[in-house]
Design a protein around this motif. Structure first.
Motif, PDB file in Angstrom:
ATOM      1  N   PHE A  48       0.807  -1.221   0.000  1.00  0.00           N
ATOM      2  CA  PHE A  48       0.000   0.000   0.000  1.00  0.00           C
ATOM      3  C   PHE A  48       0.841   1.273   0.000  1.00  0.00           C
ATOM      4  O   PHE A  48       1.957   1.287   0.517  1.00  0.00           O
ATOM      5  CB  PHE A  48      -0.887   0.035   1.254  1.00  0.00           C
ATOM      6  N   THR A  49       0.245   2.355  -0.514  1.00  0.00           N
ATOM      7  CA  THR A  49       0.836   3.681  -0.379  1.00  0.00           C
ATOM      8  C   THR A  49       0.571   4.182   1.033  1.00  0.00           C
ATOM      9  O   THR A  49      -0.319   3.673   1.724  1.00  0.00           O
ATOM     10  CB  THR A  49       0.214   4.677  -1.391  1.00  0.00           C
ATOM     11  N   GLU A  50       1.322   5.162   1.477  1.00  0.00           N
ATOM     12  CA  GLU A  50       1.126   5.738   2.817  1.00  0.00           C
ATOM     13  C   GLU A  50      -0.285   6.291   2.991  1.00  0.00           C
ATOM     14  O   GLU A  50      -0.851   6.234   4.067  1.00  0.00           O
ATOM     15  CB  GLU A  50       2.152   6.849   3.095  1.00  0.00           C
ATOM     16  N   ASP A  51      -0.853   6.864   1.927  1.00  0.00           N
ATOM     17  CA  ASP A  51      -2.166   7.510   2.005  1.00  0.00           C
ATOM     18  C   ASP A  51      -3.300   6.606   1.533  1.00  0.00           C
ATOM     19  O   ASP A  51      -4.387   7.073   1.199  1.00  0.00           O
ATOM     20  CB  ASP A  51      -2.162   8.810   1.216  1.00  0.00           C
ATOM     21  N   VAL A  52      -3.085   5.305   1.531  1.00  0.00           N
ATOM     22  CA  VAL A  52      -4.082   4.352   1.037  1.00  0.00           C
ATOM     23  C   VAL A  52      -5.427   4.540   1.730  1.00  0.00           C
ATOM     24  O   VAL A  52      -5.494   4.919   2.902  1.00  0.00           O
ATOM     25  CB  VAL A  52      -3.599   2.891   1.219  1.00  0.00           C
ATOM     26  N   LEU A  57      -4.069   1.602  -8.437  1.00  0.00           N
ATOM     27  CA  LEU A  57      -2.654   1.516  -8.081  1.00  0.00           C
ATOM     28  C   LEU A  57      -1.910   2.762  -8.524  1.00  0.00           C
ATOM     29  O   LEU A  57      -2.309   3.444  -9.472  1.00  0.00           O
ATOM     30  CB  LEU A  57      -2.021   0.282  -8.715  1.00  0.00           C
ATOM     31  N   ARG A  58      -0.815   3.025  -7.829  1.00  0.00           N
ATOM     32  CA  ARG A  58       0.039   4.163  -8.162  1.00  0.00           C
ATOM     33  C   ARG A  58       1.483   3.673  -8.197  1.00  0.00           C
ATOM     34  O   ARG A  58       1.894   2.904  -7.329  1.00  0.00           O
ATOM     35  CB  ARG A  58      -0.111   5.251  -7.100  1.00  0.00           C
ATOM     36  N   PRO A 110       8.225   5.567  -5.999  1.00  0.00           N
ATOM     37  CA  PRO A 110       9.659   5.294  -6.156  1.00  0.00           C
ATOM     38  C   PRO A 110      10.038   3.862  -5.753  1.00  0.00           C
ATOM     39  O   PRO A 110      11.011   3.312  -6.266  1.00  0.00           O
ATOM     40  CB  PRO A 110      10.319   6.329  -5.241  1.00  0.00           C
ATOM     41  N   ALA A 111       9.247   3.250  -4.867  1.00  0.00           N
ATOM     42  CA  ALA A 111       9.530   1.884  -4.423  1.00  0.00           C
ATOM     43  C   ALA A 111       8.844   0.833  -5.295  1.00  0.00           C
ATOM     44  O   ALA A 111       9.040  -0.354  -5.091  1.00  0.00           O
ATOM     45  CB  ALA A 111       9.081   1.715  -2.971  1.00  0.00           C
ATOM     46  N   GLY A 112       8.021   1.261  -6.261  1.00  0.00           N
ATOM     47  CA  GLY A 112       7.309   0.328  -7.134  1.00  0.00           C
ATOM     48  C   GLY A 112       5.810   0.557  -7.082  1.00  0.00           C
ATOM     49  O   GLY A 112       5.323   1.504  -6.472  1.00  0.00           O
ATOM     50  N   TRP A 113       5.053  -0.321  -7.745  1.00  0.00           N
ATOM     51  CA  TRP A 113       3.594  -0.211  -7.791  1.00  0.00           C
ATOM     52  C   TRP A 113       2.999  -0.559  -6.432  1.00  0.00           C
ATOM     53  O   TRP A 113       3.362  -1.554  -5.816  1.00  0.00           O
ATOM     54  CB  TRP A 113       3.023  -1.142  -8.857  1.00  0.00           C
ATOM     55  N   ARG A 114       2.083   0.310  -5.971  1.00  0.00           N
ATOM     56  CA  ARG A 114       1.410   0.103  -4.695  1.00  0.00           C
ATOM     57  C   ARG A 114      -0.076   0.390  -4.854  1.00  0.00           C
ATOM     58  O   ARG A 114      -0.485   1.198  -5.698  1.00  0.00           O
ATOM     59  CB  ARG A 114       1.975   1.033  -3.598  1.00  0.00           C
TER      60      ARG A 114
END
Length: 154
Positions: A36-40, A111-112, A115-119
């Motif tokens: 997940f992204t931080e703002d999921v 998904l977005r 920098p760390a990949g698809w989340r």
């Protein structure tokens, strides 16, 4: 806007979606950032019945989940780019609870690339089974008719 995803992008997206079951079912809170992204925003059920804003809030849910929470198996994933250029995935899931009973439903994800990949930046989890006799199947439009900027955590 038409965007074609590369085979490498598709493979990474499928890996991210598959990792959810491993991370969540094993209570690997530290591994949630691989999914997940931080703002999921994660919405579970119609309405939604439950909503979590941000990875920290979902981590608390993961820490406190019941021992009866089913193990998840993600399958039949389709990935597409919507009219806004957002990458969306639709997957079926099967859950197996400790008593061996099955549950099932759909994960609808936006998904977005980070920098760390698809989340996953947005997830709508819709249960389909079990359901009460005579109850219809919960249906959702896909791709989701929302823009990511409308649903992510503030």
């Amino acid at each position: 806007m038409t965007k074609v995803l590369s085979p490498a992008d598709l493979a990474e997206i499928h890996r991210t979606l598959a990792l959810f079951a491993h991370v969540f079912d094993n209570g690997d809170v530290a591994g949630l950032d691989l999914v997940f992204t931080e703002d999921v925003v994660v919405e579970i059920g119609v309405g939604p019945a439950r909503a979590f804003r941000g990875i920290a809030e979902f981590a608390e849910y993961t820490r406190g989940k019941s021992a009866a929470t089913p193990d998840h198996h993600t399958l039949n994933t389709t990935v597409e780019v919507d009219e806004h250029g957002q990458v969306q995935a639709r997957s079926r899931y099967i859950g197996i609870n400790p008593a061996g009973r099955l549950t099932g439903g759909e994960f609808l994800d936006i998904l977005r690339r980070t920098p760390a990949g698809w989340r996953i930046a947005y997830r709508l989890s819709l249960p389909r089974a079990p359901r009460q006799a005579g109850a219809g199947v919960v249906k959702a439009e896909f791709p989701l008719p929302v823009r990511l900027s409308e649903v992510v955590a503030p």
